[in-house]
Scaffold this motif. Sequence first.
Motif, mmCIF file in Angstrom:
data_model
loop_
_atom_site.group_PDB
_atom_site.id
_atom_site.type_symbol
_atom_site.label_atom_id
_atom_site.label_comp_id
_atom_site.label_asym_id
_atom_site.label_seq_id
_atom_site.Cartn_x
_atom_site.Cartn_y
_atom_site.Cartn_z
ATOM 1 N N TYR A 297 5.372 -13.278 1.281
ATOM 2 C CA TYR A 297 3.939 -12.975 1.313
ATOM 3 C C TYR A 297 3.756 -11.508 0.918
ATOM 4 O O TYR A 297 4.039 -10.611 1.685
ATOM 5 C CB TYR A 297 3.388 -13.231 2.726
ATOM 6 C CG TYR A 297 1.871 -13.273 2.787
ATOM 7 C CD1 TYR A 297 1.203 -14.472 2.986
ATOM 8 C CD2 TYR A 297 1.107 -12.128 2.640
ATOM 9 C CE1 TYR A 297 -0.188 -14.521 3.029
ATOM 10 C CE2 TYR A 297 -0.273 -12.172 2.682
ATOM 11 C CZ TYR A 297 -0.909 -13.374 2.879
ATOM 12 O OH TYR A 297 -2.293 -13.423 2.934
ATOM 13 N N GLY A 298 3.291 -11.274 -0.296
ATOM 14 C CA GLY A 298 3.066 -9.899 -0.777
ATOM 15 C C GLY A 298 4.284 -9.378 -1.529
ATOM 16 O O GLY A 298 5.345 -9.166 -0.931
ATOM 17 N N THR A 300 5.486 -6.596 -2.514
ATOM 18 C CA THR A 300 5.318 -5.145 -2.314
ATOM 19 C C THR A 300 6.492 -4.379 -2.925
ATOM 20 O O THR A 300 7.578 -4.940 -3.118
ATOM 21 C CB THR A 300 5.279 -4.825 -0.808
ATOM 22 O OG1 THR A 300 6.505 -5.286 -0.238
ATOM 23 C CG2 THR A 300 4.133 -5.539 -0.121
ATOM 24 N N SER A 301 6.237 -3.092 -3.148
ATOM 25 C CA SER A 301 7.331 -2.268 -3.646
ATOM 26 C C SER A 301 8.419 -2.169 -2.576
ATOM 27 O O SER A 301 9.609 -2.195 -2.884
ATOM 28 C CB SER A 301 6.826 -0.875 -4.028
ATOM 29 O OG SER A 301 5.624 -0.570 -3.397
ATOM 30 N N LYS A 302 7.967 -2.062 -1.322
ATOM 31 C CA LYS A 302 8.934 -1.959 -0.219
ATOM 32 C C LYS A 302 9.891 -3.155 -0.197
ATOM 33 O O LYS A 302 11.074 -3.002 0.062
ATOM 34 C CB LYS A 302 8.185 -1.933 1.126
ATOM 35 C CG LYS A 302 7.467 -0.652 1.399
ATOM 36 C CD LYS A 302 7.121 -0.564 2.884
ATOM 37 C CE LYS A 302 5.699 -0.910 3.166
ATOM 38 N NZ LYS A 302 4.724 -0.051 2.507
ATOM 39 N N THR A 323 -1.632 -11.169 -4.582
ATOM 40 C CA THR A 323 -3.006 -11.125 -5.102
ATOM 41 C C THR A 323 -3.157 -10.229 -6.334
ATOM 42 O O THR A 323 -4.222 -10.203 -6.934
ATOM 43 C CB THR A 323 -3.957 -10.573 -4.008
ATOM 44 O OG1 THR A 323 -3.417 -9.341 -3.525
ATOM 45 C CG2 THR A 323 -4.125 -11.548 -2.865
ATOM 46 N N THR A 324 -2.111 -9.465 -6.700
ATOM 47 C CA THR A 324 -2.242 -8.535 -7.828
ATOM 48 C C THR A 324 -1.981 -9.229 -9.159
ATOM 49 O O THR A 324 -0.843 -9.651 -9.425
ATOM 50 C CB THR A 324 -1.235 -7.364 -7.664
ATOM 51 O OG1 THR A 324 -1.445 -6.784 -6.394
ATOM 52 C CG2 THR A 324 -1.403 -6.311 -8.742
ATOM 53 N N ASN A 359 3.057 -4.143 6.456
ATOM 54 C CA ASN A 359 2.171 -3.029 6.820
ATOM 55 C C ASN A 359 0.698 -3.440 6.804
ATOM 56 O O ASN A 359 -0.159 -2.687 7.239
ATOM 57 C CB ASN A 359 2.404 -1.830 5.897
ATOM 58 C CG ASN A 359 2.480 -2.190 4.435
ATOM 59 O OD1 ASN A 359 3.183 -3.126 4.073
ATOM 60 N ND2 ASN A 359 1.758 -1.487 3.616
ATOM 61 N N GLU A 363 -4.669 -7.261 8.663
ATOM 62 C CA GLU A 363 -5.523 -7.819 7.598
ATOM 63 C C GLU A 363 -5.067 -9.246 7.248
ATOM 64 O O GLU A 363 -5.885 -10.153 7.085
ATOM 65 C CB GLU A 363 -5.424 -6.893 6.368
ATOM 66 C CG GLU A 363 -6.346 -7.271 5.223
ATOM 67 C CD GLU A 363 -6.299 -6.240 4.068
ATOM 68 O OE1 GLU A 363 -6.062 -5.047 4.314
ATOM 69 O OE2 GLU A 363 -6.528 -6.660 2.922
ATOM 70 N N ILE A 364 -3.766 -9.433 7.181
ATOM 71 C CA ILE A 364 -3.229 -10.743 6.792
ATOM 72 C C ILE A 364 -3.473 -11.783 7.896
ATOM 73 O O ILE A 364 -3.883 -12.905 7.620
ATOM 74 C CB ILE A 364 -1.723 -10.620 6.437
ATOM 75 C CG1 ILE A 364 -1.582 -9.805 5.145
ATOM 76 C CG2 ILE A 364 -1.076 -11.989 6.276
ATOM 77 C CD1 ILE A 364 -0.164 -9.398 4.792
ATOM 78 N N LYS A 367 -6.905 -13.018 7.798
ATOM 79 C CA LYS A 367 -7.176 -13.838 6.625
ATOM 80 C C LYS A 367 -6.513 -15.211 6.717
ATOM 81 O O LYS A 367 -6.987 -16.165 6.123
ATOM 82 C CB LYS A 367 -6.604 -13.075 5.423
ATOM 83 C CG LYS A 367 -7.212 -13.406 4.112
ATOM 84 C CD LYS A 367 -6.875 -12.359 3.060
ATOM 85 C CE LYS A 367 -5.485 -12.484 2.516
ATOM 86 N NZ LYS A 367 -5.173 -11.520 1.456
HETATM 87 P P1 TMP Z 1 2.466 -2.248 -1.842
HETATM 88 O O1 TMP Z 1 2.859 -2.316 -0.403
HETATM 89 O O2 TMP Z 1 3.574 -1.908 -2.751
HETATM 90 O O3 TMP Z 1 1.258 -1.445 -1.993
HETATM 91 O O4 TMP Z 1 2.031 -3.707 -2.310
HETATM 92 C C1 TMP Z 1 1.115 -4.489 -1.639
HETATM 93 C C2 TMP Z 1 1.118 -5.842 -2.339
HETATM 94 O O5 TMP Z 1 0.786 -6.843 -1.388
HETATM 95 C C3 TMP Z 1 0.086 -5.940 -3.450
HETATM 96 O O6 TMP Z 1 0.674 -6.430 -4.628
HETATM 97 C C4 TMP Z 1 -0.941 -6.937 -2.935
HETATM 98 C C5 TMP Z 1 -0.164 -7.732 -1.940
HETATM 99 N N1 TMP Z 1 -0.984 -8.292 -0.883
HETATM 100 C C6 TMP Z 1 -1.242 -9.658 -0.907
HETATM 101 O O7 TMP Z 1 -0.794 -10.362 -1.790
HETATM 102 N N2 TMP Z 1 -2.038 -10.160 0.079
HETATM 103 C C7 TMP Z 1 -2.580 -9.393 1.061
HETATM 104 O O8 TMP Z 1 -3.303 -9.911 1.936
HETATM 105 C C8 TMP Z 1 -2.291 -7.993 1.080
HETATM 106 C C9 TMP Z 1 -2.851 -7.114 2.147
HETATM 107 C C10 TMP Z 1 -1.481 -7.489 0.087
#
Ligand code: TMP
Length: 388
Positions: A297-298, A300-302, A323-324, A359, A363-364, A367
Amino acid sequence: MKEHFLNLGKQPIANKFLYEYEIENEYFYNLSVCINLDNFLVSLCNFVPPEQMFNNEYVYHSSNSITMKKHFADISKEIKAKINPKRILEIGSNDGVFIKNFDKNQTVCVEPCGNFAKITEEAGYTTYNEFATPTLFSKLKDSYGGFDIIFSANCMCHIQNIYSTFEGICSLLWNDGIFIMEDPSLLHTLQNNAYDQFYDEHAHIFSLIAISNIAKQFDLCVYDAEKLTVHGASNRIYISKTYKNKTERLQKLLQEELNFGITYFETYRKFAKNVEKSRIQLQELLKTLKGEHVVGYGATSKSTTIYNYCGIGPDLLPYIIDTTPDKQGKLSPGTHIPVIKYEENWWKNNKYAFLGAWNYLDEIKNKEGTFINNGGKFITHVPTVQII
Ligand code: TMP
Protein backbone atom coordinates in the motif's frame (compact mmCIF):
# COMPACT_ATOMS: atom_id res chain seq x y z
CA MET A 1 35.55 11.93 12.97
CA LYS A 2 33.05 9.80 11.04
CA GLU A 3 32.07 6.34 12.25
CA HIS A 4 30.06 3.89 10.12
CA PHE A 5 27.20 2.04 11.85
CA LEU A 6 24.66 0.65 9.35
CA ASN A 7 24.85 -1.14 6.02
CA LEU A 8 21.61 -1.43 4.05
CA GLY A 9 23.25 -3.07 1.04
CA LYS A 10 22.93 -2.49 -2.66
CA GLN A 11 20.14 -0.02 -3.37
CA PRO A 12 18.63 1.68 -6.43
CA ILE A 13 17.41 5.29 -6.66
CA ALA A 14 14.42 5.20 -4.30
CA ASN A 15 12.08 7.26 -6.46
CA LYS A 16 13.17 5.89 -9.81
CA PHE A 17 10.16 3.78 -10.73
CA LEU A 18 10.94 2.20 -14.04
CA TYR A 19 9.72 0.30 -17.09
CA GLU A 20 10.94 -3.19 -17.86
CA TYR A 21 13.17 -1.96 -20.70
CA GLU A 22 15.04 0.28 -18.22
CA ILE A 23 16.03 -2.54 -15.86
CA GLU A 24 19.26 -3.28 -17.68
CA ASN A 25 20.63 0.22 -17.01
CA GLU A 26 19.29 0.63 -13.48
CA TYR A 27 21.67 2.55 -11.20
CA PHE A 28 22.72 0.99 -7.88
CA TYR A 29 24.92 2.18 -5.03
CA ASN A 30 25.85 0.89 -1.59
CA LEU A 31 23.65 2.41 1.13
CA SER A 32 25.51 2.75 4.40
CA VAL A 33 25.15 5.25 7.20
CA CYS A 34 27.72 7.08 9.39
CA ILE A 35 27.77 9.48 12.29
CA ASN A 36 30.11 12.43 12.63
CA LEU A 37 31.17 12.12 16.25
CA ASP A 38 32.27 15.77 16.37
CA ASN A 39 28.80 17.29 15.78
CA PHE A 40 26.57 14.17 15.78
CA LEU A 41 25.40 14.65 12.21
CA VAL A 42 24.11 11.36 10.79
CA SER A 43 24.68 11.06 7.04
CA LEU A 44 24.99 8.52 4.25
CA CYS A 45 28.59 7.38 3.91
CA ASN A 46 28.45 7.67 0.09
CA PHE A 47 26.31 10.32 -1.52
CA VAL A 48 24.56 9.65 -4.81
CA PRO A 49 25.14 12.30 -7.52
CA PRO A 50 22.21 14.77 -7.08
CA GLU A 51 21.38 14.71 -10.82
CA GLN A 52 20.53 10.99 -10.51
CA MET A 53 17.76 11.86 -8.04
CA PHE A 54 16.53 15.39 -8.63
CA ASN A 55 15.74 15.86 -12.28
CA ASN A 56 12.83 16.39 -14.65
CA GLU A 57 11.42 12.99 -13.82
CA TYR A 58 11.19 13.48 -10.06
CA VAL A 59 7.86 11.99 -8.94
CA TYR A 60 7.23 13.18 -5.41
CA HIS A 61 4.34 15.70 -5.49
CA SER A 62 3.83 17.33 -2.09
CA SER A 63 0.28 18.32 -3.06
CA ASN A 64 -0.76 14.70 -3.60
CA SER A 65 -1.50 14.13 0.04
CA ILE A 66 -4.35 15.83 1.90
CA THR A 67 -2.23 15.64 5.05
CA MET A 68 0.62 17.61 3.44
CA LYS A 69 -1.67 20.23 1.88
CA LYS A 70 -3.26 20.99 5.24
CA HIS A 71 0.10 20.89 6.96
CA PHE A 72 1.53 23.63 4.72
CA ALA A 73 -1.64 25.72 4.80
CA ASP A 74 -1.45 25.68 8.63
CA ILE A 75 2.21 26.73 8.89
CA SER A 76 1.68 29.46 6.27
CA LYS A 77 -1.18 30.88 8.31
CA GLU A 78 0.99 30.78 11.42
CA ILE A 79 3.91 32.55 9.70
CA LYS A 80 1.57 35.28 8.42
CA ALA A 81 -0.02 35.80 11.82
CA LYS A 82 3.19 35.75 13.89
CA ILE A 83 5.79 37.25 11.56
CA ASN A 84 3.95 38.89 8.66
CA PRO A 85 7.04 38.53 6.44
CA LYS A 86 7.93 40.95 3.67
CA ARG A 87 10.09 38.60 1.62
CA ILE A 88 10.16 34.80 1.69
CA LEU A 89 12.58 32.39 0.10
CA GLU A 90 11.65 28.74 -0.18
CA ILE A 91 14.41 26.22 -0.77
CA GLY A 92 12.92 23.11 -2.40
CA SER A 93 9.53 24.47 -3.42
CA ASN A 94 8.37 21.23 -5.09
CA ASP A 95 4.94 21.85 -6.69
CA GLY A 96 4.33 25.02 -4.66
CA VAL A 97 2.24 23.45 -1.91
CA PHE A 98 3.70 25.89 0.67
CA ILE A 99 4.53 28.98 -1.36
CA LYS A 100 1.12 29.17 -3.03
CA ASN A 101 -0.24 30.31 0.33
CA PHE A 102 1.70 33.58 -0.11
CA ASP A 103 1.56 36.54 -2.45
CA LYS A 104 3.59 36.09 -5.66
CA ASN A 105 5.30 39.44 -5.18
CA GLN A 106 6.78 38.46 -1.82
CA THR A 107 8.31 35.15 -2.75
CA VAL A 108 11.22 33.45 -4.44
CA CYS A 109 11.33 29.70 -5.05
CA VAL A 110 14.32 27.43 -5.56
CA GLU A 111 13.63 24.02 -7.07
CA PRO A 112 16.13 21.83 -8.94
CA CYS A 113 13.53 19.50 -10.50
CA GLY A 114 12.47 21.04 -13.79
CA ASN A 115 9.00 19.49 -13.83
CA PHE A 116 8.16 21.13 -10.48
CA ALA A 117 9.93 24.44 -11.12
CA LYS A 118 7.68 24.72 -14.17
CA ILE A 119 4.54 24.41 -12.02
CA THR A 120 5.39 27.33 -9.72
CA GLU A 121 6.80 29.36 -12.60
CA GLU A 122 3.62 28.91 -14.63
CA ALA A 123 1.60 29.90 -11.58
CA GLY A 124 3.49 33.22 -11.61
CA TYR A 125 6.01 32.59 -8.80
CA THR A 126 9.63 33.61 -9.38
CA THR A 127 11.43 30.27 -9.52
CA TYR A 128 15.10 29.38 -9.83
CA ASN A 129 15.34 25.94 -11.39
CA GLU A 130 18.68 25.23 -9.74
CA PHE A 131 20.32 23.40 -6.88
CA ALA A 132 20.91 25.45 -3.72
CA THR A 133 24.62 26.08 -4.24
CA PRO A 134 26.95 28.90 -3.11
CA THR A 135 26.68 30.32 -6.67
CA LEU A 136 22.90 30.50 -6.39
CA PHE A 137 23.07 32.04 -2.91
CA SER A 138 25.31 34.84 -4.14
CA LYS A 139 23.00 35.38 -7.13
CA LEU A 140 20.04 35.68 -4.75
CA LYS A 141 22.01 38.06 -2.53
CA ASP A 142 22.76 40.30 -5.52
CA SER A 143 19.15 40.27 -6.75
CA TYR A 144 17.20 40.53 -3.50
CA GLY A 145 19.59 41.61 -0.76
CA GLY A 146 17.99 39.31 1.75
CA PHE A 147 14.88 37.68 3.18
CA ASP A 148 13.09 37.80 6.49
CA ILE A 149 11.87 34.22 6.17
CA ILE A 150 13.70 31.34 4.60
CA PHE A 151 11.64 28.16 4.59
CA SER A 152 12.66 24.67 3.64
CA ALA A 153 10.62 21.53 4.17
CA ASN A 154 12.03 18.09 3.50
CA CYS A 155 14.83 19.56 1.49
CA MET A 156 17.74 20.37 3.83
CA CYS A 157 18.09 16.64 4.48
CA HIS A 158 18.58 16.23 0.70
CA ILE A 159 21.43 18.71 0.47
CA GLN A 160 24.78 16.97 0.64
CA ASN A 161 26.92 19.99 1.49
CA ILE A 162 24.94 21.12 4.47
CA TYR A 163 27.72 23.41 5.69
CA SER A 164 27.88 25.64 2.60
CA THR A 165 24.08 25.76 2.63
CA PHE A 166 24.01 27.06 6.20
CA GLU A 167 26.63 29.61 5.23
CA GLY A 168 24.47 30.72 2.26
CA ILE A 169 21.34 30.93 4.40
CA CYS A 170 23.19 33.02 6.96
CA SER A 171 24.27 35.44 4.22
CA LEU A 172 20.69 35.80 2.96
CA LEU A 173 18.90 36.32 6.28
CA TRP A 174 18.18 39.85 7.38
CA ASN A 175 19.26 40.57 10.93
CA ASP A 176 15.78 39.87 12.27
CA GLY A 177 15.36 37.02 9.78
CA ILE A 178 14.33 33.47 10.62
CA PHE A 179 15.11 30.22 8.90
CA ILE A 180 12.48 27.51 9.38
CA MET A 181 13.37 23.98 8.39
CA GLU A 182 11.37 20.78 8.60
CA ASP A 183 12.95 17.40 8.16
CA PRO A 184 12.56 13.82 9.41
CA SER A 185 13.63 13.31 13.00
CA LEU A 186 16.63 11.16 13.84
CA LEU A 187 15.25 10.47 17.31
CA HIS A 188 12.01 9.08 15.88
CA THR A 189 13.93 7.08 13.27
CA LEU A 190 16.04 5.41 15.95
CA GLN A 191 13.20 4.96 18.45
CA ASN A 192 10.93 3.36 15.85
CA ASN A 193 13.47 1.35 13.96
CA ALA A 194 12.36 3.31 10.87
CA TYR A 195 15.51 2.48 8.92
CA ASP A 196 13.62 3.19 5.70
CA GLN A 197 14.22 6.89 6.39
CA PHE A 198 17.65 6.15 4.95
CA TYR A 199 17.68 6.28 1.16
CA ASP A 200 19.60 8.11 -1.53
CA GLU A 201 17.71 11.41 -1.20
CA HIS A 202 18.16 11.61 2.55
CA ALA A 203 21.81 12.58 2.64
CA HIS A 204 21.32 13.32 6.36
CA ILE A 205 18.77 12.58 9.06
CA PHE A 206 18.96 15.38 11.58
CA SER A 207 18.86 15.51 15.34
CA LEU A 208 18.22 18.86 17.00
CA ILE A 209 21.61 18.44 18.62
CA ALA A 210 23.38 18.17 15.25
CA ILE A 211 21.52 21.14 13.76
CA SER A 212 22.27 23.24 16.83
CA ASN A 213 25.97 22.40 16.47
CA ILE A 214 26.05 23.23 12.75
CA ALA A 215 24.04 26.46 13.19
CA LYS A 216 26.45 27.59 15.91
CA GLN A 217 29.33 27.12 13.50
CA PHE A 218 27.76 29.83 11.28
CA ASP A 219 26.71 32.13 14.15
CA LEU A 220 23.09 31.14 13.79
CA CYS A 221 20.91 30.33 16.77
CA VAL A 222 18.48 27.40 17.08
CA TYR A 223 15.93 28.88 19.48
CA ASP A 224 12.77 26.83 19.00
CA ALA A 225 11.57 23.50 17.66
CA GLU A 226 8.44 21.44 17.52
CA LYS A 227 7.65 17.84 16.73
CA LEU A 228 5.53 17.16 13.66
CA THR A 229 3.78 13.98 12.69
CA VAL A 230 4.38 14.25 8.93
CA HIS A 231 6.80 11.91 7.14
CA GLY A 232 6.78 9.53 10.07
CA ALA A 233 7.90 12.23 12.45
CA SER A 234 9.77 15.42 11.73
CA ASN A 235 11.17 18.37 13.58
CA ARG A 236 10.32 21.91 12.61
CA ILE A 237 13.33 23.94 13.68
CA TYR A 238 13.42 27.71 14.07
CA ILE A 239 16.81 29.37 13.58
CA SER A 240 17.52 33.07 13.99
CA LYS A 241 20.36 35.28 12.91
CA THR A 242 20.44 37.13 16.22
CA TYR A 243 20.65 35.38 19.58
CA LYS A 244 17.34 34.32 21.17
CA ASN A 245 16.75 32.35 24.35
CA LYS A 246 15.85 28.70 23.83
CA THR A 247 12.12 28.05 24.23
CA GLU A 248 10.99 25.58 26.83
CA ARG A 249 9.72 23.15 24.21
CA LEU A 250 13.13 23.16 22.49
CA GLN A 251 14.89 22.48 25.78
CA LYS A 252 12.59 19.53 26.39
CA LEU A 253 13.20 18.09 22.93
CA LEU A 254 16.97 18.46 23.30
CA GLN A 255 16.81 16.69 26.64
CA GLU A 256 14.76 13.90 25.09
CA GLU A 257 17.51 13.38 22.50
CA LEU A 258 20.21 13.37 25.17
CA ASN A 259 18.24 10.91 27.31
CA PHE A 260 17.87 8.56 24.35
CA GLY A 261 21.62 8.57 23.77
CA ILE A 262 21.89 10.50 20.50
CA THR A 263 25.46 11.43 21.46
CA TYR A 264 26.59 7.84 22.18
CA PHE A 265 27.88 5.57 19.45
CA GLU A 266 26.48 2.54 21.29
CA THR A 267 22.93 3.81 20.53
CA TYR A 268 23.66 3.49 16.80
CA ARG A 269 25.19 0.04 17.17
CA LYS A 270 22.04 -1.12 18.95
CA PHE A 271 19.86 0.41 16.23
CA ALA A 272 21.79 -1.49 13.54
CA LYS A 273 21.18 -4.77 15.40
CA ASN A 274 17.43 -4.03 15.60
CA VAL A 275 17.33 -3.25 11.89
CA GLU A 276 18.82 -6.66 11.10
CA LYS A 277 16.21 -8.31 13.35
CA SER A 278 13.43 -6.39 11.60
CA ARG A 279 14.61 -7.65 8.22
CA ILE A 280 14.47 -11.30 9.32
CA GLN A 281 11.01 -10.85 10.89
CA LEU A 282 9.51 -9.14 7.85
CA GLN A 283 10.89 -11.75 5.48
CA GLU A 284 9.46 -14.52 7.69
CA LEU A 285 6.05 -12.88 7.98
CA LEU A 286 5.70 -12.33 4.25
CA LYS A 287 6.85 -15.89 3.54
CA THR A 288 4.22 -17.19 6.00
CA LEU A 289 1.52 -15.10 4.32
CA LYS A 290 2.49 -16.14 0.79
CA GLY A 291 -0.70 -17.01 -1.08
CA GLU A 292 -2.82 -14.92 1.31
CA HIS A 293 -3.16 -11.97 -1.09
CA VAL A 294 -0.78 -9.43 0.35
CA VAL A 295 -0.49 -6.13 -1.50
CA GLY A 296 1.86 -3.18 -0.99
CA TYR A 297 0.00 0.00 0.00
CA GLY A 298 1.83 3.11 -1.25
CA ALA A 299 4.87 2.95 -3.53
CA THR A 300 6.88 5.23 -1.28
CA SER A 301 10.51 6.14 -1.63
CA LYS A 302 11.06 4.77 1.87
CA SER A 303 9.72 1.36 0.89
CA THR A 304 12.47 1.04 -1.73
CA THR A 305 14.97 0.69 1.12
CA ILE A 306 12.82 -1.97 2.78
CA TYR A 307 12.17 -4.04 -0.34
CA ASN A 308 15.80 -4.01 -1.42
CA TYR A 309 17.30 -4.54 2.02
CA CYS A 310 14.86 -7.36 2.83
CA GLY A 311 14.92 -8.89 -0.67
CA ILE A 312 11.17 -8.46 -1.18
CA GLY A 313 10.12 -8.83 -4.82
CA PRO A 314 6.93 -9.84 -6.67
CA ASP A 315 7.18 -13.41 -5.31
CA LEU A 316 6.38 -12.11 -1.79
CA LEU A 317 4.44 -8.96 -2.76
CA PRO A 318 2.78 -9.44 -6.16
CA TYR A 319 1.98 -5.73 -6.63
CA ILE A 320 1.77 -2.31 -5.00
CA ILE A 321 -1.22 0.03 -5.24
CA ASP A 322 -0.52 3.75 -5.45
CA THR A 323 -2.37 6.98 -6.20
CA THR A 324 0.50 8.72 -8.07
CA PRO A 325 -0.09 8.52 -11.85
CA ASP A 326 3.66 8.84 -12.60
CA LYS A 327 4.40 5.63 -10.71
CA GLN A 328 1.49 3.55 -12.03
CA GLY A 329 2.28 0.99 -14.73
CA LYS A 330 5.93 1.00 -13.70
CA LEU A 331 8.05 -1.31 -11.53
CA SER A 332 9.36 -0.51 -8.07
CA PRO A 333 13.09 0.32 -8.04
CA GLY A 334 15.47 -2.60 -7.54
CA THR A 335 13.12 -5.48 -6.82
CA HIS A 336 10.69 -4.66 -9.64
CA ILE A 337 7.28 -5.09 -8.06
CA PRO A 338 4.54 -3.84 -10.42
CA VAL A 339 2.86 -0.61 -9.26
CA ILE A 340 -0.79 -0.43 -10.20
CA LYS A 341 -3.40 2.29 -10.02
CA TYR A 342 -5.25 2.66 -6.75
CA GLU A 343 -8.92 1.70 -7.26
CA GLU A 344 -11.72 2.14 -4.71
CA ASN A 345 -12.35 -1.62 -4.57
CA TRP A 346 -8.69 -2.70 -4.37
CA TRP A 347 -9.44 -4.49 -1.10
CA LYS A 348 -11.75 -7.06 -2.73
CA ASN A 349 -8.77 -9.17 -3.83
CA ASN A 350 -6.58 -8.55 -0.79
CA LYS A 351 -6.57 -9.67 2.81
CA TYR A 352 -3.34 -7.94 3.88
CA ALA A 353 -1.70 -4.68 2.87
CA PHE A 354 1.92 -3.91 3.67
CA LEU A 355 2.09 -0.25 4.61
CA GLY A 356 4.81 1.26 2.46
CA ALA A 357 3.19 4.57 3.41
CA TRP A 358 3.19 3.87 7.17
CA ASN A 359 3.76 7.56 7.81
CA TYR A 360 0.23 8.27 6.52
CA LEU A 361 -1.37 5.63 8.76
CA ASP A 362 -4.15 7.90 10.12
CA GLU A 363 -5.11 9.21 6.68
CA ILE A 364 -5.11 5.67 5.30
CA LYS A 365 -7.13 4.20 8.19
CA ASN A 366 -9.78 6.90 7.68
CA LYS A 367 -9.94 6.14 4.01
CA GLU A 368 -9.91 2.37 4.23
CA GLY A 369 -12.79 1.66 6.61
CA THR A 370 -14.32 -0.84 4.16
CA PHE A 371 -11.09 -2.86 3.92
CA ILE A 372 -10.80 -2.92 7.71
CA ASN A 373 -14.51 -3.71 8.25
CA ASN A 374 -14.21 -6.60 5.83
CA GLY A 375 -11.46 -8.15 7.94
CA GLY A 376 -8.53 -6.62 6.04
CA LYS A 377 -5.32 -6.09 8.00
CA PHE A 378 -2.35 -3.80 7.57
CA ILE A 379 1.22 -4.98 8.04
CA THR A 380 3.90 -2.58 9.20
CA HIS A 381 7.54 -2.79 10.23
CA VAL A 382 7.47 0.20 12.60
CA PRO A 383 8.25 0.14 15.44
CA THR A 384 8.36 -3.66 15.10
CA VAL A 385 7.16 -6.01 12.38
CA GLN A 386 3.48 -6.64 13.06
CA ILE A 387 -0.03 -7.09 11.71
CA ILE A 388 -2.26 -4.26 12.90
P1 TMP B 1 6.54 9.19 -0.27
O1 TMP B 1 6.44 8.66 1.12
O2 TMP B 1 7.78 8.81 -0.97
O3 TMP B 1 6.20 10.61 -0.29
O4 TMP B 1 5.40 8.50 -1.15
C1 TMP B 1 4.07 8.46 -0.78
C2 TMP B 1 3.37 7.58 -1.82
O5 TMP B 1 2.26 6.95 -1.20
C3 TMP B 1 2.82 8.37 -2.99
O6 TMP B 1 3.21 7.80 -4.21
C4 TMP B 1 1.31 8.28 -2.84
C5 TMP B 1 1.13 7.03 -2.04
N1 TMP B 1 -0.08 7.03 -1.24
C6 TMP B 1 -1.14 6.23 -1.65
O7 TMP B 1 -1.05 5.54 -2.65
N2 TMP B 1 -2.27 6.26 -0.89
C7 TMP B 1 -2.41 7.04 0.21
O8 TMP B 1 -3.48 7.03 0.86
C8 TMP B 1 -1.31 7.85 0.63
C9 TMP B 1 -1.41 8.70 1.84
C10 TMP B 1 -0.16 7.81 -0.13
